[in-house]
Design a protein around this motif. Structure first.
Motif, PDB file in Angstrom:
ATOM      1  N   ASN A  51       0.851  -1.195   0.000  1.00 10.36           N
ATOM      2  CA  ASN A  51       0.000   0.000   0.000  1.00 10.36           C
ATOM      3  C   ASN A  51       0.890   1.249   0.000  1.00 10.36           C
ATOM      4  N   SER A  52       0.854   1.992  -1.087  1.00  8.22           N
ATOM      5  CA  SER A  52       1.764   3.141  -1.235  1.00  8.22           C
ATOM      6  C   SER A  52       1.409   4.316  -0.325  1.00  8.22           C
ATOM      7  N   ASN A  53       0.268   4.258   0.377  1.00  5.72           N
ATOM      8  CA  ASN A  53      -0.087   5.339   1.313  1.00  5.72           C
ATOM      9  C   ASN A  53       0.541   5.148   2.687  1.00  5.72           C
ATOM     10  N   ILE A  54       1.159   3.985   2.907  1.00  4.97           N
ATOM     11  CA  ILE A  54       1.785   3.744   4.216  1.00  4.97           C
ATOM     12  C   ILE A  54       3.097   4.518   4.305  1.00  4.97           C
ATOM     13  N   ARG A  55       3.214   5.318   5.362  1.00  4.92           N
ATOM     14  CA  ARG A  55       4.397   6.180   5.532  1.00  4.92           C
ATOM     15  C   ARG A  55       5.309   5.722   6.668  1.00  4.92           C
ATOM     16  N   TYR A  70      13.977  -7.976   6.415  1.00 12.47           N
ATOM     17  CA  TYR A  70      13.047  -7.443   5.423  1.00 12.47           C
ATOM     18  C   TYR A  70      13.281  -5.954   5.144  1.00 12.47           C
ATOM     19  N   LEU A  71      14.257  -5.366   5.832  1.00 18.40           N
ATOM     20  CA  LEU A  71      14.509  -3.935   5.684  1.00 18.40           C
ATOM     21  C   LEU A  71      15.646  -3.687   4.699  1.00 18.40           C
ATOM     22  N   ASP A  72      15.616  -2.502   4.076  1.00 18.24           N
ATOM     23  CA  ASP A  72      16.681  -2.133   3.131  1.00 18.24           C
ATOM     24  C   ASP A  72      17.850  -1.459   3.840  1.00 18.24           C
ATOM     25  N   ASN A  73      17.537  -0.726   4.906  1.00 15.89           N
ATOM     26  CA  ASN A  73      18.581   0.006   5.643  1.00 15.89           C
ATOM     27  C   ASN A  73      18.317  -0.082   7.131  1.00 15.89           C
ATOM     28  N   LEU A  74      19.392   0.041   7.913  1.00 20.24           N
ATOM     29  CA  LEU A  74      19.284   0.066   9.379  1.00 20.24           C
ATOM     30  C   LEU A  74      20.002   1.296   9.909  1.00 20.24           C
ATOM     31  N   GLU A  90      10.740   5.287   3.037  1.00 13.86           N
ATOM     32  CA  GLU A  90      11.385   6.419   2.370  1.00 13.86           C
ATOM     33  C   GLU A  90      10.636   6.773   1.082  1.00 13.86           C
ATOM     34  N   LYS A  91      11.002   7.929   0.513  1.00 14.70           N
ATOM     35  CA  LYS A  91      10.327   8.390  -0.725  1.00 14.70           C
ATOM     36  C   LYS A  91      10.445   7.373  -1.858  1.00 14.70           C
ATOM     37  N   ASP A  92      11.567   6.622  -1.889  1.00 16.95           N
ATOM     38  CA  ASP A  92      11.741   5.621  -2.950  1.00 16.95           C
ATOM     39  C   ASP A  92      11.128   4.263  -2.568  1.00 16.95           C
ATOM     40  N   GLN A  93      10.319   4.278  -1.471  1.00 10.97           N
ATOM     41  CA  GLN A  93       9.628   3.072  -0.960  1.00 10.97           C
ATOM     42  C   GLN A  93      10.564   2.061  -0.288  1.00 10.97           C
TER      43      GLN A  93
END
Length: 243
Positions: A51-55, A70-74, A90-93
């Motif tokens: 869901n792209s509305n999740i911030r 499951y994360l891209d960065n820590l 993040e802005k790039d999802q």
């Protein structure tokens, strides 16, 4: 479109976060909503973030460690702690993991500290206890983990004798023992050796007076539940999501 924030966990209908943030969003008339994402398995996270509305997301038991792969960065602090309770989209999802538990704990503990508190016992070894260990390190308080299945450098509950209790003036309950509805449960420590120089801190906030805290109060110890920590870590999460 509404911005969506939420909590990842399992069996989280009792959640503090949903009530706290929903109230905050109403009060501030913000175009945001907060949902509980009750996951049977952490793999279900993939569906949530579609869901792209999740911030932003909070993370609770039992996923504070399991979510990391499951994360891209820590964030460097979350990496040191080895547990995540805040995810920023993040802005790039991409997903970045943070830890705000340690901050909430430090700031809520400070008013209870005295110069006699040099050593602590951390009851439990889950994701929350890792943040507590990091916080104590920052405060210059040495600590030992207490576990039902102790590993190297940990104590078992049977090891807790009078000398150990007397020399460890701060005892933090990071186990779920005593959480509503099982409010008569409590960690099995020798409460009779507690004194008025002890501080018992319970991460549980429901009920607001746990049996662990009551047993400490009987011995004259100062006590605190985890509500202030929760409020502080929630506000820190909001700050992380919005910077």
């Amino acid at each position: 479109m509404k911005k969506i924030y939420g909590l990842l966990g399992r069996n989280i209908s009792y959640s503090f976060s949903k009530g706290y943030f929903s109230e905050k969003f109403n009060r501030e008339n913000s175009n945001c909503e907060y949902s509980n994402f009750d996951l049977t398995e952490i793999e279900e996270l993939k569906q949530v973030i579609n869901n792209s509305n999740i911030r932003g997301l909070n993370v609770t038991i039992p996923y504070k460690e399991a979510v990391i792969p499951y994360l891209d960065n820590l964030d460097p602090i979350a990496k040191k702690i080895g547990a995540v309770n805040v995810i920023k989209i993040e802005k790039d999802q991409s997903l970045t993991g943070y830890n705000s538990d340690y901050y909430g704990f430090i700031e809520s503990l400070k008013p209870l500290l005295s110069k006699t508190i040099k050593k602590a016992l951390i009851l439990g070894t889950g994701g929350a206890s890792k943040a507590i260990g990091y916080a104590l390190q920052k405060l210059g308080i040495s600590y030992t983990f207490v576990s039902r299945n102790p590993e190297f450098n940990e104590m078992g509950y049977n090891d807790l004798n009078e000398d150990i209790i007397r020399s460890h003036k701060l005892i933090i309950n990071c186990t779920p023992l005593g959480t509503h509805p099982n409010i008569d449960d409590y960690p099995d420590i020798p409460y009779e050796h507690l004194t008025e120089n002890h501080v018992l801190y319970d991460l549980i906030y429901n009920p607001d007076q746990t049996t662990f805290m009551k047993k400490g109060q009987k011995q004259g110890a100062r006590t605190s539940n985890g509500l202030q920590m929760l409020i502080l870590q929630a506000e820190k999460a909001w700050e992380i999501w919005n910077t």
